[in-house]
Design a protein around this motif. Structure first.
Motif, PDB file in Angstrom:
ATOM      1  N   THR A 127     -49.410  22.255 -46.955  1.00 58.41           N
ATOM      2  CA  THR A 127     -48.427  22.634 -45.940  1.00 58.41           C
ATOM      3  C   THR A 127     -49.124  22.859 -44.598  1.00 58.41           C
ATOM      4  O   THR A 127     -50.343  23.022 -44.532  1.00 58.41           O
ATOM      5  CB  THR A 127     -47.681  23.916 -46.344  1.00 58.41           C
ATOM      6  OG1 THR A 127     -48.639  24.986 -46.516  1.00 58.41           O
ATOM      7  CG2 THR A 127     -46.940  23.695 -47.655  1.00 58.41           C
ATOM      8  N   ASP A 128     -48.341  22.852 -43.523  1.00 58.59           N
ATOM      9  CA  ASP A 128     -48.894  23.040 -42.184  1.00 58.59           C
ATOM     10  C   ASP A 128     -49.342  24.486 -41.976  1.00 58.59           C
ATOM     11  O   ASP A 128     -48.760  25.422 -42.541  1.00 58.59           O
ATOM     12  CB  ASP A 128     -47.860  22.671 -41.118  1.00 58.59           C
ATOM     13  CG  ASP A 128     -47.535  21.180 -41.128  1.00 58.59           C
ATOM     14  OD1 ASP A 128     -48.403  20.397 -41.576  1.00 58.59           O
ATOM     15  OD2 ASP A 128     -46.425  20.801 -40.701  1.00 58.59           O
ATOM     16  N   THR A 129     -50.352  24.652 -41.139  1.00 59.61           N
ATOM     17  CA  THR A 129     -50.837  25.993 -40.815  1.00 59.61           C
ATOM     18  C   THR A 129     -49.759  26.792 -40.095  1.00 59.61           C
ATOM     19  O   THR A 129     -49.512  27.955 -40.396  1.00 59.61           O
ATOM     20  CB  THR A 129     -52.096  25.909 -39.945  1.00 59.61           C
ATOM     21  OG1 THR A 129     -53.075  25.090 -40.602  1.00 59.61           O
ATOM     22  CG2 THR A 129     -52.678  27.296 -39.711  1.00 59.61           C
ATOM     23  N   ASP A 169     -55.125  30.338 -43.797  1.00 56.15           N
ATOM     24  CA  ASP A 169     -55.082  28.878 -43.907  1.00 56.15           C
ATOM     25  C   ASP A 169     -55.728  28.379 -45.187  1.00 56.15           C
ATOM     26  O   ASP A 169     -55.270  27.403 -45.781  1.00 56.15           O
ATOM     27  CB  ASP A 169     -55.773  28.261 -42.685  1.00 56.15           C
ATOM     28  CG  ASP A 169     -55.461  26.780 -42.532  1.00 56.15           C
ATOM     29  OD1 ASP A 169     -54.456  26.318 -43.098  1.00 56.15           O
ATOM     30  OD2 ASP A 169     -56.216  26.079 -41.840  1.00 56.15           O
ATOM     31  N   ASN A 228     -51.134  21.588 -38.199  1.00 49.25           N
ATOM     32  CA  ASN A 228     -51.988  21.744 -39.369  1.00 49.25           C
ATOM     33  C   ASN A 228     -53.441  21.733 -38.912  1.00 49.25           C
ATOM     34  O   ASN A 228     -53.966  20.690 -38.512  1.00 49.25           O
ATOM     35  CB  ASN A 228     -51.744  20.625 -40.382  1.00 49.25           C
ATOM     36  CG  ASN A 228     -52.500  20.855 -41.683  1.00 49.25           C
ATOM     37  OD1 ASN A 228     -52.810  21.992 -42.030  1.00 49.25           O
ATOM     38  ND2 ASN A 228     -52.795  19.786 -42.394  1.00 49.25           N
TER      39      ASN A 228
END
Length: 410
Positions: free
Chosen positions: A72-74, A64, A81
């Motif tokens: 960007t999202d996890t 992460d 995220n």
């Protein structure tokens, strides 16, 4: 006296038990205890699983913050995220699973005994059920509900089964009859003066309260246990240095440090939890040290020392388990104070403005108590019963885990 140098403790004095000429037995002083200790040091399946869980967690954090493209999202496929506070919360839940739930499951006899003692306090049992519901709803609800947003057209909607004067809401979302606006299931607990749904705010407040209580408690219990047990076991200058530091830390104005952080960087739930977790363990460390000083002179601890056990092994296997009861009780009583403190900061506008909190909702309705009492009252009721539940559970745990306190709660 003679023993066989067999790490599994098998008798090696001969098949007839009489110790024939081929016996390889030797005296106690000749046993290589380091070799015996190494034989028992192989990792168990439980240790491997726990290590694997924390390895996966560490890999997730590295991904992460190091590998993943910023912004960007996890978990892109799910649109999740994770923030630093979320990772801390996950770490806390994993620690509770590995070091609380699993040991209770393994020691079924002791668990049943503790449960029999605990359930004698009916209020504590009800409180445990209540907190379980709060935890489940607070953990699942925010995953499916959007955060409460400002909607002036929905301001001052009354709770369902209630009604207010028709002029009070900007636009009545429910039925209008007899000059009164009735509540609707679209907003079961009503809305604030900004049009924020109170039910959604309360659910998000559940998550915030659990995060504050559990994460700060994990930080506190970890540091307090290490410092208290180390000070008691080693004594001497180590004890003196650690306890003098504890004295200084207890007198340190943690609240003003947090105010400085708020002034410089703004309110943050993450910084509040970390600051009070890292600087709020002094009192519990004293309790741990006091308990460990008594246990240090017990025969089983002295026997472990005389047998050549390392300091780390003795503290981990003998001292720490025997002071855990006092630690758990103290932390259980610490959690409600942390939750109330977070709500107080949010009420004063010193909390995290981006995270819905019970204190924030209570503050938003303090000027409308005469006409829209539900705005402050409903989250206030949840806050009151949550703190009361933790106190009931703390009292019950004290009676169940510490036989010396038996009958104190009568």
């Amino acid at each position: 006296m003679s023993v066989d140098n067999d790490p599994h403790g098998s008798a090696g004095a001969g098949s007839g038990g009489g110790g024939g000429a081929g016996s390889t037995s030797e005296t106690f002083e000749d046993v290589d205890w380091e070799k015996v200790d190494d034989a028992h040091r192989s990792l168990s399946l439980k240790a491997i699983i726990i290590a694997s869980i924390y390895t996966v967690f560490a890999a997730g954090v590295i991904y992460d913050y190091v590998i993943k493209t910023p912004g960007t999202d996890t978990i892109g496929t799910l649109g999740v995220n994770l923030q630093a506070l979320d990772w801390l919360y996950i770490l806390t839940l994993l620690s509770i699973l590995c070091f609380v739930v699993v040991p209770l499951y393994e020691n079924k006899r002791m668990t049943r005994y503790y449960w029999r003692q605990f359930r004698k306090n009916k209020a504590a049992v009800v409180s445990l059920i209540y907190l379980g519901i709060i935890f489940v709803i607070g953990s699942i609800g925010p995953r499916f509900l959007d955060r409460p947003t400002v909607d002036p057209s929905s301001a001052y909607q009354p709770p369902v089964f209630m009604s207010v004067e028709e002029w009070m809401p900007v636009e009545c979302a429910g039925e209008v009859s007899g000059g009164r606006c009735h509540g609707t299931w679209a907003h079961p607990l009503g809305t604030t003066h900004e049009g924020k749904d109170i039910l959604v705010s309360v659910i998000y407040g559940m998550e915030v309260s659990m995060q504050v209580g559990l994460i700060a408690a994990m930080i506190t219990i970890t540091i307090a246990a290490i410092v208290g047990v180390s000070a008691a076991y080693f004594g001497g200058w180590i004890d003196a240095v650690l306890m003098r530091y504890v004295d200084i830390q207890i007198t340190f104005p943690t609240f003003f440090l947090y105010l400085m952080v708020v002034y410089l960087y703004g309110g943050s739930l993450f910084s509040m939890i970390v600051i009070f977790g890292l600087l709020g363990w002094g009192g519990i460390a004293r309790i741990v040290r006091s308990e460990a000083l008594q246990r240090r002179e017990e025969e089983y601890v002295l026997a472990a020392k005389n047998a050549g056990a390392s300091s780390f092994w003795t503290m981990r296997r003998h001292l720490l388990p025997n002071v855990s009861n006092s630690v758990i009780t103290a932390v259980t009583l610490l959690i409600p104070g942390l939750i109330l403190f977070e709500a107080s900061l949010a009420f004063l506008g010193l909390g995290d403005p981006t995270i819905p909190s019970w204190g924030e909702v209570i503050a938003s309705g303090r000027d409308d108590l005469q006409y829209a009492w539900w705005i402050s009252t409903i989250p206030g009721v949840f806050l009151f019963f949550t703190i009361l539940a933790f106190n009931f559970i703390g009292d019950a745990l004290r009676d169940a885990l510490d036989p010396r306190s038996e009958g104190s709660g009568e």
